[in-house]
Design a protein around this motif. Structure first.
Motif, PDB file in Angstrom:
ATOM      1  N   LYS A  68       0.840  -1.189   0.000  1.00 51.16           N
ATOM      2  CA  LYS A  68       0.000   0.000   0.000  1.00 51.16           C
ATOM      3  C   LYS A  68       0.879   1.244   0.000  1.00 51.16           C
ATOM      4  N   VAL A  69       0.489   2.222  -0.798  1.00 53.19           N
ATOM      5  CA  VAL A  69       1.116   3.539  -0.797  1.00 53.19           C
ATOM      6  C   VAL A  69      -0.027   4.534  -0.860  1.00 53.19           C
ATOM      7  N   HIS A  70      -0.033   5.474   0.078  1.00 47.70           N
ATOM      8  CA  HIS A  70      -1.136   6.436   0.063  1.00 47.70           C
ATOM      9  C   HIS A  70      -0.737   7.751   0.718  1.00 47.70           C
ATOM     10  N   TYR A  71      -1.520   8.775   0.376  1.00 49.46           N
ATOM     11  CA  TYR A  71      -1.366  10.077   1.020  1.00 49.46           C
ATOM     12  C   TYR A  71      -1.991   9.994   2.404  1.00 49.46           C
ATOM     13  N   ASP A  72      -1.368  10.666   3.359  1.00 52.36           N
ATOM     14  CA  ASP A  72      -1.856  10.658   4.736  1.00 52.36           C
ATOM     15  C   ASP A  72      -1.975  12.098   5.227  1.00 52.36           C
ATOM     16  N   SER A  73      -3.196  12.520   5.510  1.00 50.55           N
ATOM     17  CA  SER A  73      -3.417  13.902   5.953  1.00 50.55           C
ATOM     18  C   SER A  73      -2.948  14.132   7.389  1.00 50.55           C
ATOM     19  N   LYS A  74      -2.648  13.051   8.110  1.00 52.08           N
ATOM     20  CA  LYS A  74      -2.176  13.195   9.492  1.00 52.08           C
ATOM     21  C   LYS A  74      -0.672  13.427   9.577  1.00 52.08           C
ATOM     22  N   LEU A  75       0.038  13.215   8.480  1.00 51.02           N
ATOM     23  CA  LEU A  75       1.485  13.466   8.453  1.00 51.02           C
ATOM     24  C   LEU A  75       1.727  14.889   7.988  1.00 51.02           C
ATOM     25  N   GLY A  76       2.639  15.564   8.634  1.00 52.89           N
ATOM     26  CA  GLY A  76       2.932  16.924   8.208  1.00 52.89           C
ATOM     27  C   GLY A  76       4.107  17.509   8.936  1.00 52.89           C
ATOM     28  N   GLU A 101       4.064  -0.830   3.789  1.00 52.17           N
ATOM     29  CA  GLU A 101       3.191   0.305   3.514  1.00 52.17           C
ATOM     30  C   GLU A 101       4.008   1.596   3.559  1.00 52.17           C
ATOM     31  N   ILE A 102       3.750   2.465   2.600  1.00 50.56           N
ATOM     32  CA  ILE A 102       4.376   3.790   2.580  1.00 50.56           C
ATOM     33  C   ILE A 102       3.255   4.819   2.659  1.00 50.56           C
ATOM     34  N   ARG A 103       3.436   5.762   3.575  1.00 52.32           N
ATOM     35  CA  ARG A 103       2.495   6.875   3.694  1.00 52.32           C
ATOM     36  C   ARG A 103       3.258   8.165   3.407  1.00 52.32           C
ATOM     37  N   ILE A 104       2.691   8.978   2.539  1.00 59.84           N
ATOM     38  CA  ILE A 104       3.282  10.252   2.144  1.00 59.84           C
ATOM     39  C   ILE A 104       2.344  11.362   2.614  1.00 59.84           C
ATOM     40  N   SER A 105       2.911  12.382   3.217  1.00 65.00           N
ATOM     41  CA  SER A 105       2.087  13.491   3.698  1.00 65.00           C
ATOM     42  C   SER A 105       1.265  14.090   2.561  1.00 65.00           C
ATOM     43  N   SER A 106       0.018  14.385   2.851  1.00 63.32           N
ATOM     44  CA  SER A 106      -0.861  15.037   1.867  1.00 63.32           C
ATOM     45  C   SER A 106      -0.312  16.391   1.440  1.00 63.32           C
TER      46      SER A 106
END
Length: 169
Positions: A68-76, A101-106
């Motif tokens: 999974k790779v997705h934008y994460d609005s909780k990262l910033g 899993e990779i999460r990238i800040s929105s």
């Protein structure tokens, strides 16, 4: 002695002074816009997954597959994390399966294309190298030869955007 700039404290005082001068003159945004005029069009999690997987396949095919790779609005900026690489372990019968899993800040949805690539490359490198050591940065440069300049400019971009949102620094 002047206070180190947020996001740039590990760079030389001379370089910080140059950025501080640009900041005082209101030129940070112009610097970024001149160097990186193109925003990217990767706005969905599906597109981000595909984009990340293409880079992975081109450079580190033998790394574990991405689940999974997705934008994460909780990262910033305020959480001091612009991307995260996690392995979620689950027991399936007698086996232990790790989902990558990779999460990238929105935050990066509205960034120049090069900064999105830099953060994706950074997180992909963690699939092979866990620590931020010499091998890690060599892998980042293998995937993105201009990695160090992009990381610096992304930090300038963060400084500029942070300044615009809270009016401090």
């Amino acid at each position: 002695m002047t206070t180190p700039l947020k996001f740039l404290q590990h760079y030389s005082p001379t370089l910080q002074d140059k950025i501080r001068q640009m900041q005082a003159q209101g030129l940070l945004g112009e610097y970024i816009k001149q160097r990186y005029p193109q925003q990217h069009s990767i706005q969905t999690d599906k597109a981000l997954y595909q984009y990340s997987n293409e880079i992975k396949q081109a450079f580190i095919r033998n790394a574990p597959p991405l689940d999974k790779v997705h934008y994460d609005s909780k990262l910033g900026i305020e959480h001091h994390a612009l991307g995260l690489n996690t392995a979620i372990s689950r027991v399936q019968g007698v086996k232990l399966k790790a989902k990558k899993e990779i999460r990238i800040s929105s935050f990066f949805k509205q960034s120049p294309a090069e900064f999105l690539r830099m953060i994706v490359v950074h997180e992909l490198a963690h699939l092979k190298e866990r620590d931020h050591d010499k091998a890690f940065y060599q892998l980042c440069q293998h995937m993105e030869p201009n990695y160090h300049q992009l990381e610096f400019d992304c930090r300038v971009y963060l400084l500029w955007k942070n300044e615009a949102t809270d009016g401090s620094e």
